[in-house]
Design an enzyme around this catalytic site. Structure first.
Site, mmCIF file in Angstrom:
data_model
loop_
_atom_site.group_PDB
_atom_site.id
_atom_site.type_symbol
_atom_site.label_atom_id
_atom_site.label_comp_id
_atom_site.label_asym_id
_atom_site.label_seq_id
_atom_site.Cartn_x
_atom_site.Cartn_y
_atom_site.Cartn_z
ATOM 1 N N HIS A 143 -5.716 -6.039 -3.279
ATOM 2 C CA HIS A 143 -6.568 -6.192 -2.602
ATOM 3 C C HIS A 143 -7.132 -7.598 -2.117
ATOM 4 O O HIS A 143 -8.009 -7.764 -1.340
ATOM 5 C CB HIS A 143 -7.911 -5.111 -2.643
ATOM 6 C CG HIS A 143 -7.610 -3.931 -2.452
ATOM 7 N ND1 HIS A 143 -8.858 -2.832 -2.413
ATOM 8 C CD2 HIS A 143 -6.847 -3.068 -1.819
ATOM 9 C CE1 HIS A 143 -8.397 -1.469 -2.262
ATOM 10 N NE2 HIS A 143 -7.221 -1.698 -1.877
ATOM 11 N N ASN A 202 -3.260 9.114 4.612
ATOM 12 C CA ASN A 202 -1.994 8.042 5.060
ATOM 13 C C ASN A 202 -1.974 7.770 6.577
ATOM 14 O O ASN A 202 -0.880 7.231 6.845
ATOM 15 C CB ASN A 202 -0.794 8.731 4.439
ATOM 16 C CG ASN A 202 -0.733 8.668 3.154
ATOM 17 O OD1 ASN A 202 -1.209 7.451 2.187
ATOM 18 N ND2 ASN A 202 -0.029 9.608 2.497
ATOM 19 N N ARG A 210 0.830 -1.400 -0.025
ATOM 20 C CA ARG A 210 0.095 -0.065 0.140
ATOM 21 C C ARG A 210 0.758 1.326 0.102
ATOM 22 O O ARG A 210 0.629 2.419 -0.920
ATOM 23 C CB ARG A 210 -0.874 -0.048 1.087
ATOM 24 C CG ARG A 210 -1.876 1.328 1.480
ATOM 25 C CD ARG A 210 -2.584 1.039 2.638
ATOM 26 N NE ARG A 210 -3.546 2.496 2.676
ATOM 27 C CZ ARG A 210 -3.789 2.886 4.008
ATOM 28 N NH1 ARG A 210 -3.005 2.564 5.042
ATOM 29 N NH2 ARG A 210 -4.479 4.012 3.786
ATOM 30 N N HIS A 254 0.653 4.337 -2.536
ATOM 31 C CA HIS A 254 0.646 5.795 -2.221
ATOM 32 C C HIS A 254 1.620 6.695 -2.534
ATOM 33 O O HIS A 254 1.511 7.788 -2.997
ATOM 34 C CB HIS A 254 0.204 5.645 -0.698
ATOM 35 C CG HIS A 254 -1.223 5.263 -0.538
ATOM 36 N ND1 HIS A 254 -2.056 6.020 0.650
ATOM 37 C CD2 HIS A 254 -2.210 4.315 -1.039
ATOM 38 C CE1 HIS A 254 -3.208 5.301 0.309
ATOM 39 N NE2 HIS A 254 -3.290 4.477 -0.395
ATOM 40 N N ASP A 298 -3.619 -14.186 -3.936
ATOM 41 C CA ASP A 298 -4.094 -14.907 -5.009
ATOM 42 C C ASP A 298 -5.207 -14.375 -5.815
ATOM 43 O O ASP A 298 -5.141 -12.924 -5.822
ATOM 44 C CB ASP A 298 -4.596 -16.280 -4.267
ATOM 45 C CG ASP A 298 -5.714 -15.982 -3.308
ATOM 46 O OD1 ASP A 298 -6.356 -14.686 -3.235
ATOM 47 O OD2 ASP A 298 -5.946 -16.786 -2.425
#
Length: 353
Positions: free
Chosen positions: A218, A118, A84, A88, A279
């Site tokens: 995600h 953040n 992440r 960002h 996955d």
């Protein structure tokens, strides 16, 4: 990309989080079969290369790997959090480690890492990069940028969580600018429409396919209730839940995320079926109406993106190959080169000079 994760989950979690994960695991068991069957403009892409440090720091990848593998064992949240962090970073000012800069006390303008978007980044992500940077500096002083270390670490964590291993091209310099005010308009929101997402990704030189493939990150990580609570109680001002949420998932989420006054530390996994594995189950979940964020579920509901969601749900290796290519493409956004445009920080949180 929104709220990748911020609460440890392999180390003993708080009781309320344990209950929530247990609840969702029960839901996962009942649904798993159904889920899997049903700012600055992009600079001219500099020539990054896999062997950029071949002469000056040939052991770079191994040095970073020694840190990321240990970090993943000790604090597994470092995985989704660092991925992440890389997203960002690249989407705001380009892939230049500007997100790692600490705000200076007394400065009116905060640094990127202190922007609202953040603030809930897991500290473990920063720890991973700082530890890797310290080790690399001890072996190759003044050579390797924080931006390249972040790109390598993100790749490592993708692989450690079960995802693809791919070569990382290097040669980025660290950015000289880090401003919190530039963050919001350059990141996706948890309720972004597909139109908004396409426009944002295009502004970074990324395609509709890149949008769908990179959203597949995600497959691991968690989001806080605040990012999806409106879907549970008041979708688009209707005072009703989002009809695209599976009823059983809706019931489970409501139990831990009340409309008002809930525990702000509560999180839910992006991927209910295999929350700890990198996955392609994320895409199967979208087909089964089990996407956590409105911006995720929208990818299956929109005819422009639904076909690709279905393709990725059927073929994990195809997703892995596409994800590796999309990460390489994203990793070249807004690359800085040379002392005029960049710097090589010794401490990733502090600008040089």
């Amino acid at each position: 990309m929104s709220d990748f994760s911020s609460t440890p989950f392999f180390s003993p979690p708080p009781p309320i989080l344990t209950f929530f994960i247990f609840l969702l695991s029960l839901l996962s068991l009942s649904l798993s079969n159904a889920a899997l069957t049903t700012t600055p403009k992009v600079s001219a892409r500099y020539q990054l290369s896999v062997d950029y440090y071949a002469k000056k720091c040939p052991q770079l990848d191994q040095l970073v790997a020694s840190v990321t593998s240990q970090q993943f064992q000790e604090a597994p949240i470092s995985g989704p959090a660092t991925i992440r962090l890389f997203f960002h970073d690249c989407f705001v000012e380009g892939c230049d480690a500007s997100i790692l800069i600490s705000s200076k006390p007394g400065n009116k303008e905060l640094a990127e890492r202190d922007a609202e978007e953040n603030k809930d980044m897991a500290p473990d992500a920063y720890d991973s990069i700082n530890k890797a940077k310290s080790l690399v500096e001890s072996k190759c002083p003044g050579v390797v940028s924080c931006a390249d270390i972040l790109a390598i670490a993100a790749r490592d964590f993708v692989h450690l969580a079960g995802g693809p291993y791919y070569q990382v091209k290097k040669g980025r310099w660290d950015g000289k600018l880090s401003m919190a005010s530039r963050v919001q308009s350059n990141l996706p929101r948890s309720n972004s429409t597909v139109d908004e997402l396409i426009k944002l990704f295009q502004s970074k030189g990324l395609t509709l396919e890149d949008l769908v493939i990179l959203s597949g990150a995600h497959t691991i990580g968690f989001a806080h209730c605040k990012h999806f609570v409106s879907r549970l109680y008041d979708y688009k001002g209707t005072k009703q839940p989002d009809p695209s949420v599976d009823p059983r998932l809706l019931k489970a989420l409501k139990m831990s995320c009340p409309n008002y006054g809930g525990n702000t530390d509560i999180v839910a996994p992006f991927d209910v079926t295999t929350p700890f594995s990198f996955d392609n189950a994320y895409y199967g979940n979208l087909e089964a109406k089990m996407g956590l964020l409105a911006s995720d579920q929208a990818l299956f509901l929109d005819p422009r993106t639904s076909g690709l969601v279905q393709t990725m749900a059927k073929d994990k290796q195809k997703f892995f190959q596409a994800f590796a290519l999309a990460m390489e493409k994203m990793g070249s956004i807004g690359v800085k080169r040379g002392r005029r445009h960049g710097e090589k920080r010794k401490d990733c949180s502090v600008h040089m000079g």
